[in-house]
Design an enzyme around this catalytic site. Structure first.
Site, PDB file in Angstrom:
ATOM      1  N   LEU A  25       0.863  -1.374  -0.196  1.00 37.95           N
ATOM      2  CA  LEU A  25      -0.127   0.051   0.112  1.00 37.95           C
ATOM      3  C   LEU A  25       0.881   1.249   0.022  1.00 37.95           C
ATOM      4  CD1 LEU A  25      -3.000  -1.082   2.422  1.00 37.95           C
ATOM      5  CD2 LEU A  25      -2.803  -1.039  -0.366  1.00 37.95           C
ATOM      6  N   THR A  77       7.867  -5.110 -18.663  1.00 35.26           N
ATOM      7  CA  THR A  77       7.430  -4.081 -19.377  1.00 35.26           C
ATOM      8  C   THR A  77       8.141  -3.895 -20.663  1.00 35.26           C
ATOM      9  OG1 THR A  77       7.030  -1.690 -19.654  1.00 35.26           O
ATOM     10  CG2 THR A  77       8.821  -2.604 -18.310  1.00 35.26           C
ATOM     11  N   ASP A  78       7.146  -3.406 -21.818  1.00 32.38           N
ATOM     12  CA  ASP A  78       8.082  -3.231 -22.912  1.00 32.38           C
ATOM     13  C   ASP A  78       9.167  -2.194 -22.944  1.00 32.38           C
ATOM     14  OD1 ASP A  78       6.276  -0.996 -22.956  1.00 32.38           O
ATOM     15  OD2 ASP A  78       5.343  -1.271 -24.767  1.00 32.38           O
ATOM     16  N   GLU A  79       9.117  -1.528 -21.768  1.00 34.39           N
ATOM     17  CA  GLU A  79       9.984  -0.263 -21.757  1.00 34.39           C
ATOM     18  C   GLU A  79      11.680  -0.835 -21.389  1.00 34.39           C
ATOM     19  OE1 GLU A  79       9.245   3.070 -19.418  1.00 34.39           O
ATOM     20  OE2 GLU A  79       7.155   3.065 -19.917  1.00 34.39           O
ATOM     21  N   TYR A  97      13.303   4.102 -14.357  1.00 31.83           N
ATOM     22  CA  TYR A  97      12.397   2.826 -14.159  1.00 31.83           C
ATOM     23  C   TYR A  97      12.573   1.969 -15.236  1.00 31.83           C
ATOM     24  CZ  TYR A  97       7.999   0.675 -15.333  1.00 31.83           C
ATOM     25  OH  TYR A  97       6.769  -0.391 -15.753  1.00 31.83           O
ATOM     26  N   LYS A 132      13.296  -2.211 -14.083  1.00 31.83           N
ATOM     27  CA  LYS A 132      12.521  -3.162 -14.676  1.00 31.83           C
ATOM     28  C   LYS A 132      13.289  -4.121 -15.425  1.00 31.83           C
ATOM     29  CE  LYS A 132       8.677  -4.029 -14.494  1.00 31.83           C
ATOM     30  NZ  LYS A 132       7.909  -4.672 -13.405  1.00 31.83           N
ATOM     31  N   ASP A 192       9.414  18.621 -22.296  1.00 31.01           N
ATOM     32  CA  ASP A 192       9.128  17.279 -22.384  1.00 31.01           C
ATOM     33  C   ASP A 192       9.909  16.567 -21.246  1.00 31.01           C
ATOM     34  OD1 ASP A 192       8.770  14.988 -24.129  1.00 31.01           O
ATOM     35  OD2 ASP A 192      10.377  15.489 -25.677  1.00 31.01           O
ATOM     36  N   ARG A 193       9.386  15.428 -21.133  1.00 30.85           N
ATOM     37  CA  ARG A 193       9.942  14.163 -20.235  1.00 30.85           C
ATOM     38  C   ARG A 193      11.479  14.188 -20.600  1.00 30.85           C
ATOM     39  NH1 ARG A 193       7.216   8.701 -19.777  1.00 30.85           N
ATOM     40  NH2 ARG A 193       5.929   9.664 -18.434  1.00 30.85           N
TER      41      ARG A 193
HETATM   42  P1  NAD Z   1       0.829   0.599  -9.962  1.00 30.15           P
HETATM   43  O1  NAD Z   1       1.976   1.742  -9.200  1.00 30.15           O
HETATM   44  O2  NAD Z   1      -0.459   0.999  -9.979  1.00 30.15           O
HETATM   45  O3  NAD Z   1       0.865  -0.753  -8.838  1.00 30.15           O
HETATM   46  C1  NAD Z   1       1.904  -1.118  -8.087  1.00 30.15           C
HETATM   47  C2  NAD Z   1       1.489  -1.804  -6.715  1.00 30.15           C
HETATM   48  O4  NAD Z   1       2.756  -2.348  -6.165  1.00 30.15           O
HETATM   49  C3  NAD Z   1       0.963  -0.792  -5.819  1.00 30.15           C
HETATM   50  O5  NAD Z   1      -0.219  -1.351  -5.130  1.00 30.15           O
HETATM   51  C4  NAD Z   1       1.819  -0.606  -4.608  1.00 30.15           C
HETATM   52  O6  NAD Z   1       1.371  -0.473  -3.406  1.00 30.15           O
HETATM   53  C5  NAD Z   1       2.756  -2.081  -4.788  1.00 30.15           C
HETATM   54  N1  NAD Z   1       4.006  -2.025  -4.147  1.00 30.15           N
HETATM   55  C6  NAD Z   1       5.121  -0.943  -4.423  1.00 30.15           C
HETATM   56  N2  NAD Z   1       6.168  -1.237  -3.819  1.00 30.15           N
HETATM   57  C7  NAD Z   1       5.876  -2.453  -2.994  1.00 30.15           C
HETATM   58  C8  NAD Z   1       6.639  -3.106  -2.258  1.00 30.15           C
HETATM   59  N3  NAD Z   1       7.800  -2.767  -1.930  1.00 30.15           N
HETATM   60  N4  NAD Z   1       6.272  -4.182  -1.601  1.00 30.15           N
HETATM   61  C9  NAD Z   1       4.546  -4.582  -2.010  1.00 30.15           C
HETATM   62  N5  NAD Z   1       3.925  -3.840  -2.905  1.00 30.15           N
HETATM   63  C10 NAD Z   1       4.527  -2.706  -3.385  1.00 30.15           C
HETATM   64  O7  NAD Z   1       1.469  -0.166 -11.265  1.00 30.15           O
HETATM   65  P2  NAD Z   1       0.732  -0.619 -12.481  1.00 30.15           P
HETATM   66  O8  NAD Z   1       0.294   0.175 -13.237  1.00 30.15           O
HETATM   67  O9  NAD Z   1      -0.516  -1.402 -11.686  1.00 30.15           O
HETATM   68  O10 NAD Z   1       1.971  -1.842 -12.713  1.00 30.15           O
HETATM   69  C11 NAD Z   1       1.871  -3.160 -12.172  1.00 30.15           C
HETATM   70  C12 NAD Z   1       3.142  -3.913 -12.662  1.00 30.15           C
HETATM   71  O11 NAD Z   1       2.858  -3.924 -14.062  1.00 30.15           O
HETATM   72  C13 NAD Z   1       4.267  -3.289 -12.490  1.00 30.15           C
HETATM   73  O12 NAD Z   1       5.441  -4.281 -12.366  1.00 30.15           O
HETATM   74  C14 NAD Z   1       4.826  -2.709 -13.971  1.00 30.15           C
HETATM   75  O13 NAD Z   1       6.043  -2.424 -14.189  1.00 30.15           O
HETATM   76  C15 NAD Z   1       4.020  -3.339 -14.949  1.00 30.15           C
HETATM   77  N6  NAD Z   1       3.597  -2.937 -16.223  1.00 30.15           N
HETATM   78  C16 NAD Z   1       2.619  -2.075 -16.009  1.00 30.15           C
HETATM   79  C17 NAD Z   1       2.179  -1.443 -17.331  1.00 30.15           C
HETATM   80  C18 NAD Z   1       1.295  -0.280 -17.459  1.00 30.15           C
HETATM   81  O14 NAD Z   1       0.719   0.275 -18.497  1.00 30.15           O
HETATM   82  N7  NAD Z   1       0.631   0.285 -16.271  1.00 30.15           N
HETATM   83  C19 NAD Z   1       2.447  -2.130 -18.402  1.00 30.15           C
HETATM   84  C20 NAD Z   1       3.385  -3.014 -18.515  1.00 30.15           C
HETATM   85  C21 NAD Z   1       3.877  -3.580 -17.204  1.00 30.15           C
HETATM   86  O1  DAU Z   2       4.884   0.640 -21.988  1.00 30.42           O
HETATM   87  C1  DAU Z   2       4.680   0.178 -20.388  1.00 30.42           C
HETATM   88  C2  DAU Z   2       4.551   1.267 -19.556  1.00 30.42           C
HETATM   89  O2  DAU Z   2       3.548   2.085 -19.693  1.00 30.42           O
HETATM   90  C3  DAU Z   2       4.763   0.692 -18.143  1.00 30.42           C
HETATM   91  O3  DAU Z   2       5.731  -0.227 -17.766  1.00 30.42           O
HETATM   92  C4  DAU Z   2       4.765   1.740 -17.117  1.00 30.42           C
HETATM   93  O4  DAU Z   2       4.654   1.482 -15.792  1.00 30.42           O
HETATM   94  C5  DAU Z   2       3.638   2.605 -17.321  1.00 30.42           C
HETATM   95  O5  DAU Z   2       3.659   3.958 -16.463  1.00 30.42           O
HETATM   96  C6  DAU Z   2       3.519   3.261 -18.682  1.00 30.42           C
HETATM   97  O6  DAU Z   2       4.662   4.215 -18.924  1.00 30.42           O
HETATM   98  P1  DAU Z   2       4.495   5.437 -19.824  1.00 30.42           P
HETATM   99  O7  DAU Z   2       5.594   6.440 -19.561  1.00 30.42           O
HETATM  100  O8  DAU Z   2       4.738   5.183 -21.374  1.00 30.42           O
HETATM  101  O9  DAU Z   2       3.050   6.110 -19.432  1.00 30.42           O
HETATM  102  P2  DAU Z   2       2.611   7.165 -18.951  1.00 30.42           P
HETATM  103  O10 DAU Z   2       1.031   7.411 -18.653  1.00 30.42           O
HETATM  104  O11 DAU Z   2       3.319   7.958 -17.942  1.00 30.42           O
HETATM  105  O12 DAU Z   2       2.814   8.346 -20.303  1.00 30.42           O
HETATM  106  C7  DAU Z   2       2.269   7.976 -21.628  1.00 30.42           C
HETATM  107  C8  DAU Z   2       2.598   9.009 -22.654  1.00 30.42           C
HETATM  108  O13 DAU Z   2       1.962   9.999 -22.102  1.00 30.42           O
HETATM  109  C9  DAU Z   2       4.206   8.980 -22.611  1.00 30.42           C
HETATM  110  O14 DAU Z   2       4.645   9.330 -23.828  1.00 30.42           O
HETATM  111  C10 DAU Z   2       4.284  10.485 -21.788  1.00 30.42           C
HETATM  112  C11 DAU Z   2       3.026  11.298 -22.014  1.00 30.42           C
HETATM  113  N1  DAU Z   2       2.497  12.190 -21.055  1.00 30.42           N
HETATM  114  C12 DAU Z   2       2.473  11.577 -19.798  1.00 30.42           C
HETATM  115  C13 DAU Z   2       2.079  12.272 -18.799  1.00 30.42           C
HETATM  116  C14 DAU Z   2       2.019  11.774 -17.395  1.00 30.42           C
HETATM  117  C15 DAU Z   2       2.369  13.638 -21.394  1.00 30.42           C
HETATM  118  O15 DAU Z   2       2.184  13.975 -22.295  1.00 30.42           O
HETATM  119  N2  DAU Z   2       1.899  14.255 -20.275  1.00 30.42           N
HETATM  120  C16 DAU Z   2       1.786  13.609 -18.974  1.00 30.42           C
HETATM  121  O16 DAU Z   2       1.462  14.757 -17.943  1.00 30.42           O
END
Ligand code: NAD
Ligand code: DAU
Length: 339
Positions: free
Chosen positions: A37, A125-127, A153, A157, A275-276
């Protein structure tokens, strides 16, 4: 036959959707949901599941080896997705990413190895592949694409991802890895672009679009990702990696325009911002291996319908994100975007 899966990170976005997906689609499976959490973990994401006998929530850190071991002993398999997940936060401070994503994965692997006999699935992740250029639409990430992460990040990963590989090679552990593209759907923390933009517009605020807005992401509905995780856990080959993606590439500008239209807003609501740092230009996944070997297909990700449903969810569940946005998240927002 009943079976128990230990899920790490199950109070986050993908985790909470995964719990709901498994409870609905695998009646023989029970889940032990282990989550620290942190700021992005939220028990409200699991609302309604409190009395489900097939779901047990355990608050704890994956760095706590003793707890991890005791939970693995009670499980038949491990789905490891607990992580620090937001690229921008990793640019502000990478330490929690190394601690949880690298150190936490090491703990999971070591404890699973000591217990023995449990398959471990890492949600990667694809990243980890880095970025593709915009002018080569023919290029896609395959499982053979070299690992070349660009953000702290992604590097954390990637370290977890190759650790899993090494534990298979060195110890013969039964491990599998998924590398998925960007997910969308309910319960996503409103620091990520879709819930951030939708909630900002509801609040009458502009949407901060990074750089020229031409960066491309491949969007997949979270339930399609959950189904892929289940398929790989159940039928994937030990030691293998499976890409997961939706063939749904969109530039951020295109995504932003779609959200603006769904929200009835004009382009004046776009706020171009800096930009990021190190912003990856394009992600695109070749998911032919999981389609071919495991018969997985995305069935819930088609746009505009699936995006429309997700936007509607955030409109209908504004109390959920308003509570999230009113907490410590405000300090992060001020640091990331200025007052
Ligand atoms: P999220 O940030 O919404 O959830 C992460 C969860 O992990 C949270 O509930 C947090 O409390 C828990 N957590 C963090 N540190 C912890 C610790 N030390 N011990 C126990 N729990 C802990 O993330 P998400 O978007 O749900 O992503 C979940 C997984 O999927 C991650 O591994 C992320 O890299 C991967 N992933 C995400 C995406 C995406 O688009 N969101 C895509 C590909 C892969
Ligand atoms: O590709 C998988 C990944 O996708 C996961 O591994 C990560 O956990 C997840 O966070 C996500 O990463 P991104 O960096 O692609 O997601 P985000 O939503 O942060 O950003 C998506 C795109 O939008 C990216 O090109 C940055 C842009 N962006 C993001 C934010 C937060 C903006 O232009 N403005 C913003 O404020």
């Amino acid at each position: 036959m009943s079976t128990t899966w230990l899920l790490t990170g199950g109070a986050g976005f993908i985790g909470a959707n995964f719990v709901r997906f498994v409870l609905a689609n695998r009646t023989e499976v029970s889940i032990i949901n282990h989550d620290a959490l942190t700021y992005s973990g939220n028990l409200e994401n699991l609302a309604g599941l409190e009395d489900d006998p097939r779901h047990e929530f355990v608050k704890g850190d994956i760095l706590d080896a003793g707890l991890v071991r005791s939970l693995i002993e009670r499980a038949d398999a491990v789905v490891h997705m607990a992580a620090e997940s937001h690229v921008d936060r990793s640019i502000l401070d990478s330490k929690p990413f190394i601690d949880t994503n690298v150190g936490g994965t090491q703990v999971i692997l070591d404890e699973a190895r000591k217990v023995g006999g449990r398959r471990v699935l890492l949600v990667s992740t694809d990243e980890v592949y880095g970025a593709l250029p915009l002018d080569r639409p023919d290029l896609l990430f395959t499982e053979e694409t070299p690992i070349a992460p660009n953000s702290p990040y992604a590097a954390s990963k990637a370290a977890a991802d190759v650790l899993v590989r090494a534990y298979h090679h060195t110890f013969g552990m039964d491990v599998v890895t998924t590398r998925c593209s960007n997910n969308f759907g309910p319960y996503q923390f409103p620091e990520k672009v879709i819930p951030l933009f939708v909630s900002n517009l509801i609040e009458g605020k502009k949407v901060p679009l990074y750089g020229d807005g031409l960066n491309v992401r491949d969007w997949l509905h979270v339930d399609d990702h959950c189904e892929a995780i289940v398929r790989v856990l159940e039928d994937g080959t030990a030691g293998e990696v499976y890409n997961v993606g939706g063939n749904n590439e969109r530039s951020n500008l295109e995504l932003t325009r779609m959200i603006l239209e769904l929200m009835g807003c004009g382009e004046e609501m776009i706020e171009p911002v800096a930009d990021r740092l190190g912003h990856d230009r394009r992600y695109a996944i070749d998911a032919s291996k999981i389609r071919r070997e495991l018969g997985w297909e995305p069935t819930r990700s088609a746009w505009p319908g699936a995006l429309e449903e997700t936007v509607a969810w955030y409109r209908e569940n504004d109390e959920w994100w308003r509570r999230v946005k009113s907490g410590a998240y405000r300090d992060y927002y001020a640091q990331q975007y200025g007052e």
